[in-house]
Design an enzyme around this catalytic site. Sequence first.
Site, PDB file in Angstrom:
ATOM      1  N   TRP A  84      24.902   8.836  -9.810  1.00  0.00           N
ATOM      2  CA  TRP A  84      25.938   8.596 -10.814  1.00  0.00           C
ATOM      3  C   TRP A  84      25.823   7.147 -11.229  1.00  0.00           C
ATOM      4  CZ3 TRP A  84      28.122  11.768 -13.833  1.00  0.00           C
ATOM      5  CH2 TRP A  84      28.352  13.076 -13.414  1.00  0.00           C
ATOM      6  N   ASP A 153      33.775   3.795  -8.114  1.00  0.00           N
ATOM      7  CA  ASP A 153      33.795   5.104  -8.767  1.00  0.00           C
ATOM      8  C   ASP A 153      34.152   6.101  -7.660  1.00  0.00           C
ATOM      9  OD1 ASP A 153      33.068   7.445 -10.054  1.00  0.00           O
ATOM     10  OD2 ASP A 153      31.010   6.851 -10.459  1.00  0.00           O
ATOM     11  N   LYS A 177      39.049  16.751  -8.750  1.00  0.00           N
ATOM     12  CA  LYS A 177      38.581  17.285  -7.468  1.00  0.00           C
ATOM     13  C   LYS A 177      39.642  17.336  -6.375  1.00  0.00           C
ATOM     14  CE  LYS A 177      34.166  16.264  -9.150  1.00  0.00           C
ATOM     15  NZ  LYS A 177      33.486  15.132  -9.709  1.00  0.00           N
TER      16      LYS A 177
HETATM   17  C1  LIG Z   1      31.011  10.373  -8.567  1.00  0.00           C
HETATM   18  C2  LIG Z   1      31.198  10.737 -10.010  1.00  0.00           C
HETATM   19  N1  LIG Z   1      31.273   9.739 -10.933  1.00  0.00           N
HETATM   20  C3  LIG Z   1      31.460  10.035 -12.232  1.00  0.00           C
HETATM   21  C4  LIG Z   1      31.577  11.336 -12.680  1.00  0.00           C
HETATM   22  C5  LIG Z   1      31.790  11.598 -14.147  1.00  0.00           C
HETATM   23  O1  LIG Z   1      33.085  11.949 -14.381  1.00  0.00           O
HETATM   24  P1  LIG Z   1      33.607  12.537 -15.796  1.00  0.00           P
HETATM   25  O2  LIG Z   1      32.959  13.884 -15.962  1.00  0.00           O
HETATM   26  O3  LIG Z   1      35.092  12.622 -15.583  1.00  0.00           O
HETATM   27  O4  LIG Z   1      33.217  11.583 -16.849  1.00  0.00           O
HETATM   28  C6  LIG Z   1      31.510  12.394 -11.759  1.00  0.00           C
HETATM   29  C7  LIG Z   1      31.642  13.792 -12.200  1.00  0.00           C
HETATM   30  O5  LIG Z   1      31.570  14.761 -11.475  1.00  0.00           O
HETATM   31  C8  LIG Z   1      31.313  12.076 -10.390  1.00  0.00           C
HETATM   32  O6  LIG Z   1      31.253  13.057  -9.456  1.00  0.00           O
END
Ligand SMILES: Cc1ncc(COP(=O)(O)O)c(C=O)c1O
Length: 334
Positions: A84, A153, A177
């Site tokens: 990510w 994050d 989640k």
């Molecule tokens: C650790 C992590 N960061 C960022 C995101 C991205 O989030 P969003 O889809 O709300 O933009 C996710 C999505 O599953 C994630 O698991």
Amino acid sequence: PRSLLPLPHSVLLEMQKELLDHKGIGISVLEMSYRSSDFAKIINNAETLVWELLAVRDNYEVIFVQGGGSSQFGAVPLKLIGAWSAKAAEAAKKFGTINIVHSKFGNYTKIPDPSTWNLNSDASSVYYCANETVHNVEFDFTPDVKRAVLVCDMPSNFLSKTVDVSKFGVIFAGVQKNVGSAGVTMVIVSNDQLGFALRECPSVLEYKVQAGNSSLYNRPPCFSIYIMGWVLEWIKNSGGTVAMEKLSSIKSKMIYEIIDNSQRFYSCPVEPQNRSKMNIPFCIGNVKGDDALEKRFLDKALELNMLSMKGQRSVGGIQASLYNAVKIEHMHQL
Ligand SMILES: Cc1ncc(COP(=O)(O)O)c(C=O)c1O
């Protein structure tokens, strides 16, 4: 767990009961103005619960915004590690110089030792992802980034365990989640970092603007905030983050033990100390996964109402998610 992203059943029932008539006012939450006093009660209640659960209030603001974790990637200047993180780095590149703290490490199956990190002492901030939902690696410690602002994050393990908020400049989490449904992103930001935005930053993404307007600068995701309030209440009544942490340790241990005692019939590529307590990846049959056996597993799981268990082949053909609303009895079933 019938769903990959379950909500507590009691919360769904309350929502169903209240959907047509919110607390006797004669209209649905879906029909409310975000500027009404009724919605103010909902958003204030959610905020109060966040502070209660995190046991912190001074020096921090919480805001509820739209746009997901992905919009936060662009809203803060970031520095990084992980998958990510690679996405966050792409977004951050548009705004400033980024320094990758550690280059891609094998198949992202462990967290490299902090002594090998290339931290830039001039960095304004350091970004990391607390629990990777692609490769299922979870930090079991909070990185020490010296003078830089720590940006975290945390969508997939937020409120699944206790956290010392005082170590962070910014924490952001899409809440689907562990804390609610899709649509609302929670950002916890220290007062020192409120002005933390580049000149190019649109006002809706500016923490100072959103905090200054109590998340009502523009229309927030009202219904998602309402659901989040219910889930926060449920977490509180279930014993708070201490109880969630204990539960996720028990749940994850049950599954990892089966994997580790299976003479490699099941295998999980993530190093034991960095294994996620939220998402468990595994292959069946051999370390690469046997297609026929994994298909059979998924078919049988479906018969037991366990949906969405297909994982990322790069990590494990199957992925079990153990978010807060997943119960121990679901683990027995799994
Ligand atoms: C650790 C992590 N960061 C960022 C995101 C991205 O989030 P969003 O889809 O709300 O933009 C996710 C999505 O599953 C994630 O698991």
